[in-house]
Design an enzyme around this catalytic site. Structure first.
Site, PDB file in Angstrom:
ATOM      1  CG  LEU A 285      -1.953  -1.161   1.220  1.00  0.00           C
ATOM      2  CD1 LEU A 285      -2.666  -1.244   2.560  1.00  0.00           C
ATOM      3  CD2 LEU A 285      -2.965  -0.992   0.087  1.00  0.00           C
ATOM      4  CD  GLU A 286       3.856   1.786  -4.384  1.00  0.00           C
ATOM      5  OE1 GLU A 286       3.840   2.846  -5.049  1.00  0.00           O
ATOM      6  OE2 GLU A 286       4.361   0.727  -4.798  1.00  0.00           O
TER       7      GLU A 286
END
Length: 461
Positions: A285-286
């Site tokens: 999850l960036e």
């Protein structure tokens, strides 16, 4: 010892003489099919169980059915490597299409999760006691029938090689169409030990995951269905590889910010794992995460799937600068169940290393080693730290290095050799390995990354 054996032989000789020709020693009977049960994990409110069916007979088993009772108040959850029907507290598991044939001397296993206390009882295998059937009343012929080779069985769902390698190569597989070469999952090069499928997607429900073969990819491959993909997962399993589902990516919007969405995440992830045969989950999850509730979600998922669940993470470099940061805190909070963190040492610019003395530029041995050192010195075990690098041109906007640089960084961390100007305070022989974005870009660039790094991993201590 000699006295005892002499006495027994004397008694046998005397008995044989008394009975004469009427006494004939009967051959030992085979045990026949049996099933054994073990609890592989128990967390108080629930447990993980495993049955192993062993063919102790002389004939091949073609199809099996195992039934047992659970005590009142104990319910079944997820299960794997079998089909299930239930009537009240009586549960019957039958073989899947690929594990119904059991050759003499061979075994197959299936597992399940249960909520509540107690253990299975009244176990029956193909209508007989799981401890083995009663020997036949008619003696077998004195001349055994000719043996036949055991049939070839379809590949199992679980990799036959057991645990992951000490040092492993991870690669991401594209479930989308972009300038990199498109690949069916079964065509991933053999050098990769762990394949992360990119990506699961969010739905309108917070925390919920969904996955399916991208229509653009299917069109580029001339047709590729969910069923084809599932069969390819099994094919990789038969080669001893593992396949995990990656959540997120650059545009990923999966959110787990409260207890309800954590539960939804665990439930939907478990369903996808059961449907496609994934071996675990990768958190990529960036756009930020809540470490408290993501940890809750991952622990709930592990409780559903079992202790074999692989949990990987692929944070950006900036996310692993400070143990108090969200990603780093998550890694430390689930350290007891975490498999590996493959930090993306690219698209980063210059950053401080664990010495806090200099900003090291990306694309160098110094950068990779100095930033990996932060994780190694701030709480993660060496076997939980992997080095994530691009596979070559096209794979990233910055931080692309020759695969030989990856090998040098691994040497520096594991042996203290081939370092640049930065040297870590100690060596970490257990360093887990390397990751690349991506398998598709690596194939586009001639498989140079995998063919250079994978053999080198085998040389590490």
């Amino acid at each position: 010892m000699k006295r005892s054996r002499t006495l027994v032989l004397s008694l046998v000789t005397a008995l044989a003489a008394t009975l004469g020709a009427a006494w004939v020693a009967l051959p030992a009977y085979a045990a026949g099919p049996t099933a054994s049960f073990v609890k592989t994990a128990d967390w108080g409110s629930g447990w993980e169980g495993k049955y192993t069916i062993t063919n102790g007979g002389t004939s091949t088993i073609n199809g099996w059915s195992l039934a047992f009772d659970l005590p009142s108040g104990t319910t079944l959850g997820s299960y794997w490597d079998a089909l299930l029907t239930s009537a009240g507290q009586r549960h019957t598991f039958t073989n899947r299409s690929w594990n119904g044939t059991i050759a003499p001397g061979a075994s197959v296993s299936f597992g399940f999760l249960a909520s509540g206390s107690g253990s299975p009882s009244g176990c029956q295998l193909n209508g007989a006691s799981c401890g083995g059937g009663t020997p036949p009343t008619t003696p077998p012929p004195t001349t055994p029938p000719p043996t036949t080779p055991p049939p070839t069985t379809p590949p199992p769902t679980n990799p036959p090689t057991g645990d992951l390698p000490k040092h492993l190569l991870t690669g991401y597989w594209h479930n989308f169409d972009n300038p990199a070469v498109e690949l069916r999952l079964r065509d991933v090069p053999s050098e990769y030990d762990l394949v992360a499928v990119a990506f699961a997607e969010a739905t309108s429900t917070p925390g919920a995951l969904t996955f399916g073969i991208d229509p653009g990819l299917a069109a580029s491959l001339g047709g590729y269905t969910d069923a084809d993909f599932t069969n390819d997962v099994r094919t990789l399993h038969s080669r001893g590889k593992r396949v995990i589902l990656s959540v997120g990516g650059e545009t990923g919007r999966v959110t787990v910010n409260d207890a309800a969405s954590a539960t939804v995440f665990a439930d939907t992830a478990a369903a996808l794992i059961a449907r496609y045969g994934f071996d675990g989950i990768d958190i990529d999850l960036e756009n930020g995460l809540n470490p408290t509730y993501m940890a809750q979600a991952l622990r709930a998922l592990r409780a559903k799937v079992g202790s074999s669940l692989i949990i990987a993470m692929a944070p950006q470099t900036i996310d692993m600068q400070n143990p108090a940061g969200g990603y780093f805190k998550l890694a430390l909070d689930i350290k007891d169940i975490l498999t590996v963190v493959n930090t993306q040492f690219y698209n980063s610019g210059a950053m401080l290393g664990c010495d806090q003395n200099a900003a090291y530029g990306q694309g160098t041995v110094n950068f990779i080693v100095a930033l990996a050192c932060i994780q190694l010195e701030a709480g993660l075990r060496p076997d939980q730290v992997g080095l994530g690098l691009p596979a070559g041109p096209g794979a990233a906007g910055g931080g692309i290095v020759a695969p030989s640089v990856v090998n040098a960084a691994l040497d520096c961390l594991a042996r203290g050799t081939n370092c640049g100007s930065f040297r870590p305070p100690r060596t970490y022989p257990g360093i887990r390995g390397a990751m690349t974005w991506s398998v598709n870009w690596d194939v586009s660039n001639g498989n140079t990354f995998a063919r250079t790094v994978a053999p080198h991993l085998d040389t590490l201590p």
